[in-house]
Scaffold this motif. Structure first.
Motif, short mmCIF file in Angstrom:
data_model
loop_
_atom_site.label_atom_id
_atom_site.label_comp_id
_atom_site.label_asym_id
_atom_site.label_seq_id
_atom_site.Cartn_x
_atom_site.Cartn_y
_atom_site.Cartn_z
N GLY A 1 0.81 -1.19 0.00
CA GLY A 1 0.00 0.00 0.00
C GLY A 1 0.86 1.26 0.00
O GLY A 1 0.66 2.16 -0.81
N MET A 2 1.81 1.32 0.93
CA MET A 2 2.63 2.52 1.04
C MET A 2 3.58 2.65 -0.13
O MET A 2 3.90 3.76 -0.55
CB MET A 2 3.41 2.51 2.36
CG MET A 2 2.54 2.67 3.59
SD MET A 2 1.56 4.19 3.56
CE MET A 2 2.82 5.38 3.84
N ILE A 3 4.05 1.52 -0.67
CA ILE A 3 4.94 1.57 -1.83
C ILE A 3 4.18 2.13 -3.02
O ILE A 3 4.70 3.00 -3.75
CB ILE A 3 5.52 0.18 -2.13
CG1 ILE A 3 6.46 -0.24 -1.00
CG2 ILE A 3 6.24 0.16 -3.46
CD1 ILE A 3 6.97 -1.66 -1.11
N CYS A 4 2.95 1.66 -3.21
CA CYS A 4 2.13 2.18 -4.32
C CYS A 4 1.85 3.67 -4.14
O CYS A 4 1.89 4.43 -5.11
CB CYS A 4 0.82 1.40 -4.41
SG CYS A 4 1.04 -0.31 -4.90
N ALA A 5 1.58 4.07 -2.90
CA ALA A 5 1.34 5.49 -2.64
C ALA A 5 2.59 6.31 -2.92
O ALA A 5 2.52 7.41 -3.48
CB ALA A 5 0.88 5.69 -1.20
N LEU A 9 2.82 9.20 -5.66
CA LEU A 9 3.21 10.56 -5.30
C LEU A 9 4.44 11.03 -6.06
O LEU A 9 4.54 12.20 -6.43
CB LEU A 9 3.44 10.66 -3.80
CG LEU A 9 2.18 10.63 -2.95
CD1 LEU A 9 2.54 10.64 -1.47
CD2 LEU A 9 1.25 11.79 -3.26
N SER A 10 5.38 10.13 -6.33
CA SER A 10 6.56 10.54 -7.10
C SER A 10 6.19 10.87 -8.54
O SER A 10 6.74 11.81 -9.12
CB SER A 10 7.63 9.46 -7.06
OG SER A 10 7.22 8.31 -7.76
N VAL A 11 5.25 10.12 -9.11
CA VAL A 11 4.80 10.44 -10.47
C VAL A 11 4.07 11.77 -10.49
O VAL A 11 4.28 12.60 -11.39
CB VAL A 11 3.92 9.29 -11.03
CG1 VAL A 11 3.23 9.70 -12.32
CG2 VAL A 11 4.74 8.04 -11.24
N VAL A 12 3.21 12.02 -9.50
CA VAL A 12 2.50 13.29 -9.43
C VAL A 12 3.49 14.44 -9.24
O VAL A 12 3.37 15.49 -9.89
CB VAL A 12 1.45 13.27 -8.28
CG1 VAL A 12 0.92 14.65 -7.99
CG2 VAL A 12 0.33 12.32 -8.62
N TYR A 13 4.48 14.24 -8.37
CA TYR A 13 5.48 15.28 -8.14
C TYR A 13 6.28 15.55 -9.41
O TYR A 13 6.58 16.70 -9.73
CB TYR A 13 6.40 14.87 -6.99
CG TYR A 13 7.36 15.96 -6.59
CD1 TYR A 13 6.91 17.05 -5.84
CD2 TYR A 13 8.69 15.92 -6.96
CE1 TYR A 13 7.78 18.05 -5.48
CE2 TYR A 13 9.56 16.92 -6.60
CZ TYR A 13 9.10 17.98 -5.86
OH TYR A 13 9.96 18.98 -5.51
N MET A 14 6.63 14.50 -10.15
CA MET A 14 7.36 14.70 -11.40
C MET A 14 6.51 15.48 -12.40
O MET A 14 7.00 16.39 -13.07
CB MET A 14 7.76 13.36 -12.03
CG MET A 14 8.57 13.52 -13.30
SD MET A 14 8.85 12.00 -14.20
CE MET A 14 7.25 11.72 -14.91
#
Length: 125
Positions: A1-5, A9-14
């Motif tokens: 769960g946390m890995i997927c989150a 979040l890294s994709v959204v931040y990019m």
């Protein structure tokens, strides 16, 4: 769960870094100021005067720093845009942390297995 989150979040931040770095930076600065203002208001409501004074001084210092480094902040936004373009073009950069995690895991497994071996064989000597 946390890995997927974390991956999400890294994709959204990019995406935000590439498309609108100014919103990212200015939004972070505004949210930080709003959190300090909320701390001041809550401290006044609950009559915690040292917290209100400390948060007020911190907010004043924060505003002075932003005013003094405004041109550097604008330069940083331009650099953030360039970094976002770099990350979007070279997605293999995202594999580096996984490599580091793998190497750290192998390092830990080696040392833990060595410790266990030494502990279990120490009584046979």
């Amino acid at each position: 769960g946390m890995i997927c989150a974390g991956i999400f979040l890294s994709v959204v931040y990019m995406f935000l870094t590439k498309t609108c770095p100014g919103v990212l930076v200015y939004g972070s600065m505004i949210i930080t100021a709003l959190v300090m203002i909320a701390a001041i208001v809550l401290a006044i409501v609950y009559q915690i005067w040292p917290l209100a004074i400390g948060a007020g001084i911190f907010l004043l210092i924060y505003a002075i720093i932003i005013c003094c480094f405004w041109s550097s902040i604008k330069t940083g936004i331009v650099l953030l845009k360039v970094a976002g373009n770099f990350l979007a073009e070279r997605c293999s950069v995202y594999l580096i942390p996984w490599y580091v995690v793998l190497m750290a895991a192998l390092f830990i497994v080696f040392w833990v297995s060595s410790l266990v071996f030494i502990q279990f064989n120490a009584y046979e000597i």
